[in-house]
Design a protein around this motif. Structure first.
Motif, short mmCIF file in Angstrom:
data_model
loop_
_atom_site.label_atom_id
_atom_site.label_comp_id
_atom_site.label_asym_id
_atom_site.label_seq_id
_atom_site.Cartn_x
_atom_site.Cartn_y
_atom_site.Cartn_z
N ARG A 1 -34.23 23.76 -17.24
CA ARG A 1 -33.66 25.24 -16.96
C ARG A 1 -32.18 25.20 -17.49
O ARG A 1 -31.54 24.37 -17.21
CB ARG A 1 -34.11 25.56 -15.45
CG ARG A 1 -35.39 25.61 -15.19
CD ARG A 1 -35.54 26.11 -13.84
NE ARG A 1 -35.06 27.47 -13.51
CZ ARG A 1 -35.72 28.59 -13.52
NH1 ARG A 1 -37.19 28.64 -14.23
NH2 ARG A 1 -35.27 29.68 -13.56
N VAL A 2 -32.08 26.32 -17.81
CA VAL A 2 -30.34 26.49 -18.06
C VAL A 2 -29.77 26.62 -16.73
O VAL A 2 -30.09 27.24 -15.81
CB VAL A 2 -30.17 28.07 -19.02
CG1 VAL A 2 -28.68 28.36 -18.98
CG2 VAL A 2 -30.91 28.05 -20.31
N ARG A 3 -28.37 26.13 -16.55
CA ARG A 3 -27.62 25.92 -15.46
C ARG A 3 -26.33 26.82 -15.76
O ARG A 3 -25.60 26.43 -17.00
CB ARG A 3 -27.29 24.47 -15.13
CG ARG A 3 -28.39 23.40 -14.66
CD ARG A 3 -28.13 22.30 -14.27
NE ARG A 3 -27.41 21.65 -15.32
CZ ARG A 3 -26.14 21.16 -15.21
NH1 ARG A 3 -25.22 21.29 -14.07
NH2 ARG A 3 -25.54 20.56 -16.07
N GLN B 1 -16.61 22.40 -14.61
CA GLN B 1 -17.68 21.58 -14.70
C GLN B 1 -18.06 21.69 -16.23
O GLN B 1 -18.44 20.83 -16.67
CB GLN B 1 -18.63 21.69 -13.94
CG GLN B 1 -20.11 20.96 -14.01
CD GLN B 1 -21.04 21.16 -13.19
OE1 GLN B 1 -21.01 21.93 -12.02
NE2 GLN B 1 -22.07 20.64 -13.20
N ALA B 2 -17.85 22.93 -16.67
CA ALA B 2 -18.46 23.23 -18.06
C ALA B 2 -17.44 22.72 -19.20
O ALA B 2 -18.15 22.20 -20.13
CB ALA B 2 -18.19 24.80 -18.19
N ILE B 3 -16.31 22.73 -19.11
CA ILE B 3 -15.44 22.42 -20.30
C ILE B 3 -15.61 21.04 -20.85
O ILE B 3 -15.80 21.05 -22.10
CB ILE B 3 -14.00 22.34 -19.91
CG1 ILE B 3 -13.72 23.80 -19.53
CG2 ILE B 3 -13.18 21.97 -20.77
CD1 ILE B 3 -12.09 24.15 -19.05
N PRO B 4 -15.83 20.05 -20.04
CA PRO B 4 -16.00 18.69 -20.69
C PRO B 4 -17.61 18.86 -21.60
O PRO B 4 -17.62 18.15 -22.58
CB PRO B 4 -15.95 17.55 -19.74
CG PRO B 4 -16.13 18.35 -18.37
CD PRO B 4 -15.57 19.62 -18.65
N PHE C 1 -20.17 30.53 -17.71
CA PHE C 1 -20.70 29.30 -18.48
C PHE C 1 -22.04 28.96 -18.02
O PHE C 1 -22.39 28.93 -16.88
CB PHE C 1 -19.51 28.05 -18.37
CG PHE C 1 -18.39 28.32 -18.61
CD1 PHE C 1 -17.71 28.14 -19.83
CD2 PHE C 1 -17.52 29.03 -17.87
CE1 PHE C 1 -16.35 28.49 -20.00
CE2 PHE C 1 -16.08 29.15 -17.99
CZ PHE C 1 -15.63 28.97 -19.25
N ALA C 2 -23.01 28.73 -19.26
CA ALA C 2 -24.46 28.32 -18.97
C ALA C 2 -24.67 27.14 -19.74
O ALA C 2 -24.26 27.16 -21.05
CB ALA C 2 -25.29 29.26 -18.93
N VAL D 1 -23.33 28.50 -23.62
CA VAL D 1 -23.05 29.77 -23.94
C VAL D 1 -22.00 30.03 -22.93
O VAL D 1 -21.94 29.79 -21.72
CB VAL D 1 -24.37 30.72 -23.88
CG1 VAL D 1 -24.84 30.90 -22.64
CG2 VAL D 1 -23.88 32.07 -24.31
N ILE D 2 -21.09 30.75 -23.75
CA ILE D 2 -19.76 31.34 -22.90
C ILE D 2 -20.05 32.76 -23.08
O ILE D 2 -20.06 33.33 -24.25
CB ILE D 2 -18.50 30.84 -23.46
CG1 ILE D 2 -18.36 29.46 -23.39
CG2 ILE D 2 -17.45 31.45 -22.85
CD1 ILE D 2 -17.32 29.16 -24.34
#
Length: 406
Positions: free
Chosen positions: A158-160, A166-169, A212-213, A220-221
């Motif tokens: 599933r998409v988170r 948390q998303a950036i790296p 952010f997902a 995706v942003i």
């Protein structure tokens, strides 16, 4: 002061406030701390030229030090032209011409980047300095809850939706894997990531902060904007960037976006060959309007043409005209072997094709075909079959894509 008394020089960090104020006025906005901060993030003063009327800066243009993926999965140095502006009341004084000359002639004299590129605020401006339309994009609008055709493969995971830190790296790792494979994609130094993910209130236009997902193979942003009428929710979801390294991740991310609650329209900037429409059971659920993205300029014809690989062996002489950078004017033989590796030499032979450097920039990434420009009367065929051979050589598997403005 007469136009002959105008001066031009590279800027220093002390010039940043005046530089930012100039750009705010040139682009019809107010100077804010947020705008100054954004300029500071990517400011390269030693590569920024300012034109001065006495002590007043009346025009400027900056070069960013970047790399771009060219055909053959190669990243090559790029002079990314940005922050070009002339103060109101100082147009028609040759200010822009001085800036363009300082940039392009300087790159040539220094043996620096062989290619320059820009996004044009007004499309009629930059062809007179040798820039050709090399890549386009479209604005897509898709009806939310649109059904995929049978057989579309989706990820089991599933998409988170995750927080910014948390998303950036995660997204950086995915982008750095994909960008070298996609013609037109730019590298992203730390400062560029900061610039792209800078998210002040004034840039949201009533929508949420960036969301952010992620999946292991894509991200995706995006933003969402709430709206209602008598029929119920009318929200809009706007995609800032979607990157996926597999077809399944791509489809899964768009399924996540299309199923977003309270949203009726998903909007995105996309490549001309974006596969989304081919996922939909009803392609009319998606509408598109095209726009121009990258304008390309070959600073040195010989140094630029060898940076990419070619789609077919070729041996052609190009008769090039370049009014703004006259060292490019002349006849150039392009030869490429079966692996696509090229050599370019100046020759006295008669040309097989005649064209302006504008058109050579336009065909460089494969987004504009030589055959299209020949049909428009812009490329002149002097040897039978030369247009077809050039079209095969410059062809790429996919359309160039650069939806990151700079």
């Amino acid at each position: 002061m007469s136009d002959d008394d105008l001066t031009i020089r590279t800027l220093t960090t002390d010039d940043l406030p005046a530089f930012s104020e100039l750009l705010a006025g040139a682009f019809l906005t107010d100077l804010t701390e947020g705008l100054k901060h954004r300029e500071e993030l990517v400011f390269e003063p030693e590569r920024t030229h300012g034109v001065f009327d006495g002590d007043d800066i009346i025009g400027a243009g900056e070069l960013l030090t970047r790399k771009i993926t060219v055909p053959g999965a190669r990243q090559t140095p790029l002079a990314a032209v940005t922050s070009v502006g002339v103060a109101p009341g100082h147009r028609r004084r040759g200010v822009l011409t001085r800036i363009m000359r300082a940039q392009l002639h300087g790159l040539h004299e220094d043996g620096a980047e062989p290619i320059a590129a820009l996004w044009a605020s007004e499309a009629v401006i930059y062809s007179r300095f040798g820039y050709g339309l090399a890549a386009q994009f479209y604005r897509a609008k898709v009806r939310a809850k649109s059904v995929f055709r049978p057989g579309v493969g989706l990820e089991a995971e599933r998409v988170r939706e995750v927080g910014r830190e948390q998303a950036i790296p995660l997204i950086r790792a995915i982008y750095e894997k994909e960008a070298p494979q996609r013609v037109g994609a730019l590298d992203r130094p730390d400062s560029t990531w900061e610039f792209l993910l800078d998210d002040p209130e004034y840039r949201r236009h009533g929508a949420t902060a960036q969301k952010f997902a992620v999946l292991p193979d894509g991200y995706v942003i995006y933003r969402v904007k709430n709206d209602w009428n008598e029929e119920g929710p009318q929200g809009t979801l706007t995609v800032q960037e979607l990157v996926a390294t597999t077809p399944e991740a791509y489809a899964t991310l768009y399924r996540f976006l299309l199923d977003y609650d309270l949203v009726v329209t998903v909007e995105a900037f996309a490549a001309l060959d974006e596969p989304l429409i081919h996922l939909l059971a009803d392609p009319r659920k998606m509408t598109r309007s095209a726009g121009d993205s990258l304008w390309f300029r070959l600073v040195d014809v010989d140094r630029a043409l060898v940076t990419r690989r070619y789609g077919a062996p070729v041996d052609l002489v190009f008769g090039v005209h370049d009014a703004f950078c006259p060292w490019n004017t002349g006849n150039w033989r392009l030869t490429a072997d079966a692996e696509g590796n090229a050599e370019v030499t100046r020759v006295a032979d008669s040309p097989d094709l005649e064209l302006d450097v504008i058109d050579l920039g336009a065909i460089f990434l494969g987004g504009t075909r030589p055959s299209t420009l020949a049909a428009a009367g812009r490329i002149k065929e002097r040897t039978a079959g030369a247009v077809s051979r050039a079209t095969a050589a410059f062809a790429t598997d996919r359309e160039p894509s650069c939806v990151e403005s700079f």
